[in-house]
Design an enzyme around this catalytic site. Structure first.
Site, PDB file in Angstrom:
ATOM      1  N   LYS A 131       0.639  -0.850   0.089  1.00 43.21           N
ATOM      2  CA  LYS A 131      -0.171   0.141   0.001  1.00 43.21           C
ATOM      3  C   LYS A 131       0.782   1.307   0.230  1.00 43.21           C
ATOM      4  O   LYS A 131       2.249   0.780   0.686  1.00 43.21           O
ATOM      5  CB  LYS A 131      -0.737   0.452   0.781  1.00 43.21           C
ATOM      6  CG  LYS A 131      -2.220  -0.872   0.984  1.00 43.21           C
ATOM      7  CD  LYS A 131      -3.161  -0.633   1.715  1.00 43.21           C
ATOM      8  CE  LYS A 131      -3.924  -2.314   2.428  1.00 43.21           C
ATOM      9  NZ  LYS A 131      -4.203  -1.334   4.220  1.00 43.21           N
ATOM     10  N   HIS A 134       0.921   6.843   2.976  1.00 44.80           N
ATOM     11  CA  HIS A 134      -0.355   7.981   3.388  1.00 44.80           C
ATOM     12  C   HIS A 134       0.210   8.786   4.120  1.00 44.80           C
ATOM     13  O   HIS A 134       1.571   8.874   5.051  1.00 44.80           O
ATOM     14  CB  HIS A 134      -1.743   7.434   3.244  1.00 44.80           C
ATOM     15  CG  HIS A 134      -1.364   6.229   4.752  1.00 44.80           C
ATOM     16  ND1 HIS A 134      -1.488   7.355   5.675  1.00 44.80           N
ATOM     17  CD2 HIS A 134      -2.135   5.642   4.811  1.00 44.80           C
ATOM     18  CE1 HIS A 134      -2.037   6.511   6.995  1.00 44.80           C
ATOM     19  NE2 HIS A 134      -1.960   5.237   6.205  1.00 44.80           N
ATOM     20  N   HIS A 137       1.426   8.422   7.499  1.00 45.18           N
ATOM     21  CA  HIS A 137       2.445   7.376   7.877  1.00 45.18           C
ATOM     22  C   HIS A 137       3.563   8.570   7.622  1.00 45.18           C
ATOM     23  O   HIS A 137       4.700   8.390   8.586  1.00 45.18           O
ATOM     24  CB  HIS A 137       2.784   6.739   7.468  1.00 45.18           C
ATOM     25  CG  HIS A 137       2.206   5.732   7.185  1.00 45.18           C
ATOM     26  ND1 HIS A 137       1.553   5.168   5.879  1.00 45.18           N
ATOM     27  CD2 HIS A 137       1.905   4.805   7.680  1.00 45.18           C
ATOM     28  CE1 HIS A 137       0.557   3.986   6.520  1.00 45.18           C
ATOM     29  NE2 HIS A 137       1.374   3.644   7.831  1.00 45.18           N
TER      30      HIS A 137
HETATM   31  N1  ARG Z   1       1.325  -0.394  10.127  1.00 39.88           N
HETATM   32  C1  ARG Z   1       0.018  -0.429  11.599  1.00 39.88           C
HETATM   33  C2  ARG Z   1      -0.837   1.012  10.013  1.00 39.88           C
HETATM   34  O1  ARG Z   1       0.182   1.118   9.612  1.00 39.88           O
HETATM   35  C3  ARG Z   1       1.560   0.814  12.229  1.00 39.88           C
HETATM   36  C4  ARG Z   1       2.158  -0.125  12.807  1.00 39.88           C
HETATM   37  C5  ARG Z   1       2.118   0.935  14.413  1.00 39.88           C
HETATM   38  N2  ARG Z   1       2.680  -0.641  15.633  1.00 39.88           N
HETATM   39  C6  ARG Z   1       2.560  -1.183  16.139  1.00 39.88           C
HETATM   40  N3  ARG Z   1       3.645  -1.622  17.051  1.00 39.88           N
HETATM   41  N4  ARG Z   1       1.613  -1.748  15.827  1.00 39.88           N
HETATM   42  O2  ARG Z   1      -1.631   1.325  10.521  1.00 39.88           O
END
Ligand code: ARG
Length: 576
Positions: A131, A134, A137
């Site tokens: 993906k 965005h 992030h």
């Molecule tokens: N990959 C997740 C997202 O984009 C965020 C991860 C955050 N970190 C964690 N340890 N859960 O929403």
């Protein structure tokens, strides 16, 4: 854990005066210096530090105003004068001593450095593969990278982690979609675009009852094949999708100056999931709920239990976070592990921390979710499912394009417009993000973000470039601070106070996980710097000693701006 390579750092800037003031107060009040907190006077003209006397009055047998008056009359602190204003005791630093101290510190590379030495884990960015990254992030990446640099500057042993979203049943869906509609040529041309298209297509077709059922079966089978750990077609495809995604992410990380010590996606914890679940079971906190395994969190004030394993036996996002936290603790015994993740995931973090608390770990409260608000773009609300995403790369490209127009207009002779446009455009986006309160929603206004005036990144970059230009035009070496008579700089206390507060701003920004505190201090430094070179002639005064002293001041300003912008991740071009 002490860091043997870090020497003890003496306090810098205004902090160098705070220590003797507190010591003198402690002696006079017969208290421990640690219990005395100095504040900033509300009115800058009242001095650099203030002590509200209310708290100490009773023990001293006086009312607060009497105590302030008494202390003002009796305290003797070298280079600092004390004055009572009502119940407040204000301290003003001698202007020459102030200039001498800050000039000496601000020119150094390690301005505001400390020797903390604690192990701080900073997990940030963590986008999902297949993906686009965005704008949510963007905030995690920009804030997390800045915080990591701040902790590093303060002497922590920082470990930067990217917890890539690369595992979970959604990859079964992606694999199923690829098998049906995947196009090799399209994947080559625009990997993330094509993978996103497959994702959207899947969710479209899923709505159809018949199609949906068979797609679902294919997706489950594909994820099962992936989870088996065998070297099969599913795994090879998943590895390929991961690599293609990472290559795209890396381009953005390079532009944002974001780097990681550990690239550990959720999949990295795959082989630790069973042992994590076993460990949780052995703690006696897991119970059955219709075939699923859950941890009840009522006792921790959380209504929704934490789901550890579904009734089909698959693990979840939370299970992988539990495994990650445990494995990080075993490896690093960190003083803190910070997660820079949007505020919408608060419940998730509350839950898995509460699970670790119930397990009786000693370290559960060293895990800290550092949330942030959304960025709102004029382009409107966006959704991944519908394929309407504003890609981070597009935001950066747009900013650079606009910066290029401005540079073209302001400095048509600039020798390297491409580089400077990239630095200004990307720097503007980063600074805009960091100059706002972390936990508030940020509204993005293109004009405002890129403006060369006001509280923006480009305006600070411009001040820095102006300093560089003055130093270039001087055509002489800048005298070192020890060669300068500080009395010649005593007429610019605003500049020295602004620069002198830099170390405290770095420290406070780190303590509160709030880069805005540093960004705002840099803006104050920029304003004071602008006033300085507007009002005080630097070159051609005909007085060599004065010119040298002012050049040294400009150099300290330039270095501090470059250092501060660098900590935030904003480039500081020398010519604009
Ligand atoms: N990959 C997740 C997202 O984009 C965020 C991860 C955050 N970190 C964690 N340890 N859960 O929403």
């Amino acid at each position: 854990m002490p860091n043997p390579t870090m020497p003890d750092a003496a306090p810098h800037g205004l902090d160098a005066f705070a220590a003797p003031i507190r010591a003198a107060l402690a002696a006079a009040l017969e208290l421990d210096a640690d219990t005395i907190q100095l504040e900033r006077p509300k009115n800058e003209a009242h001095g650099e530090f203030a002590l509200p006397c209310f708290r100490f009055a009773k023990a001293a047998g006086k009312n607060p105003a009497e105590l302030a008056g008494h202390l003002a009359a009796t305290l003797e602190i070298p280079q600092v004068s004390a004055e009572a204003v009502g119940p407040f005791l204000n301290f003003q630093i001698d202007r020459t001593a102030l200039a001498a101290q800050v000039l000496g510190d601000a020119g150094q590379e390690g301005f505001g450095r400390a020797a903390d030495g604690e192990v701080t884990l900073v997990e940030y960015s963590s986008p999902n593969i297949a993906k686009p990254m965005h704008v949510g992030h963007l905030r995690s990446t920009v804030i997390g990278a800045a915080m990591a640099r701040l902790f590093d500057h303060l002497g922590h042993q920082v470990v930067r982690i990217n917890h890539l979203g690369d595992w979970g049943s959604q990859f079964g869906k992606l694999l199923a979609a690829w098998k049906r509609w995947g196009e090799e040529a399209e994947l080559e041309a625009d990997p993330i675009g094509h993978l996103l298209k497959l994702y959207v297509e899947y969710h479209e077709q899923e709505k159809d009852e018949k199609e949906g059922a068979s797609l679902d079966a294919e997706a489950k089978a594909a994820f099962l094949a992936l989870e088996s750990g065998e070297d099969n077609e599913e795994r090879r495809l998943w590895v390929r999708f991961t690599e293609l995604s990472l290559a795209e992410f890396q381009k953005i990380y390079d532009r944002l100056d974001a780097r990681f010590d550990l690239l550990r996606g959720e999949s990295w914890y795959e082989d630790k999931l069973d042992s994590t679940v076993d460990w949780l079971e052995s703690c006696g906190v897991v119970e059955d709920s219709d075939g699923a395994r859950i941890v009840d969190l009522e006792s921790e004030g959380i209504k929704t239990p934490c789901l550890i394993k579904t009734s089909h036996g698959t693990t979840l996002y939370a299970t992988r976070d539990l495994a990650a936290a445990k494995s990080r603790w075993d490896e690093f015994q960190f003083a803190r592990c910070l997660y820079f993740v949007g505020s919408e995931q608060k419940l998730h973090f509350d839950q898995f921390k509460a699970v670790l608390k119930r397990c009786g770990t000693s370290w559960w409260d060293r895990l800290e979710h550092v949330p942030f608000g959304l960025v709102r773009f004029p382009e409107g609300k966006l959704s991944t499912r519908a394929g309407r995403v504003l890609r981070l790369s597009e935001v950066l490209d747009r900013a650079v394009e606009l910066a290029r127009e401005i540079v073209e207009e302001k400095n048509p002779e600039h020798p390297d417009k491409d580089t400077v446009a990239e630095q200004v455009g990307v720097g503007a986006v980063i600074f805009h993000d960091l100059s706002h309160a972390r936990n508030k929603e940020v509204v993005f206004d293109w004009k405002e973000v890129l403006s060369f005036e006001g509280d923006t990144g480009p305006s600070l970059q411009y001040t820095h470039a102006r300093c560089c230009s003055i130093l270039r035009r001087a055509e002489r070496a800048v005298p070192s601070p020890s060669e300068v008579d500080p009395a010649l700089l005593a007429d610019a206390p605003e500049l020295w106070v602004a620069l002198g507060r830099f170390p405290a701003a770095v420290r406070e920004a780190a303590e509160k996980r709030e880069p805005m505190i540093l960004a705002q201090q840099l803006l104050k430094i920029g304003t004071a710097g602008n006033v300085f070179y507007r009002e005080k002639r630097v070159l051609g005064t005909g007085d060599e000693a004065l010119e040298g002293a002012r050049l040294a001041a400009i150099d300290a300003l330039r270095r501090t701006l470059a250092l501060g912008l660098g900590l935030l991740g904003v480039p500081a071009p020398t010519e604009m």
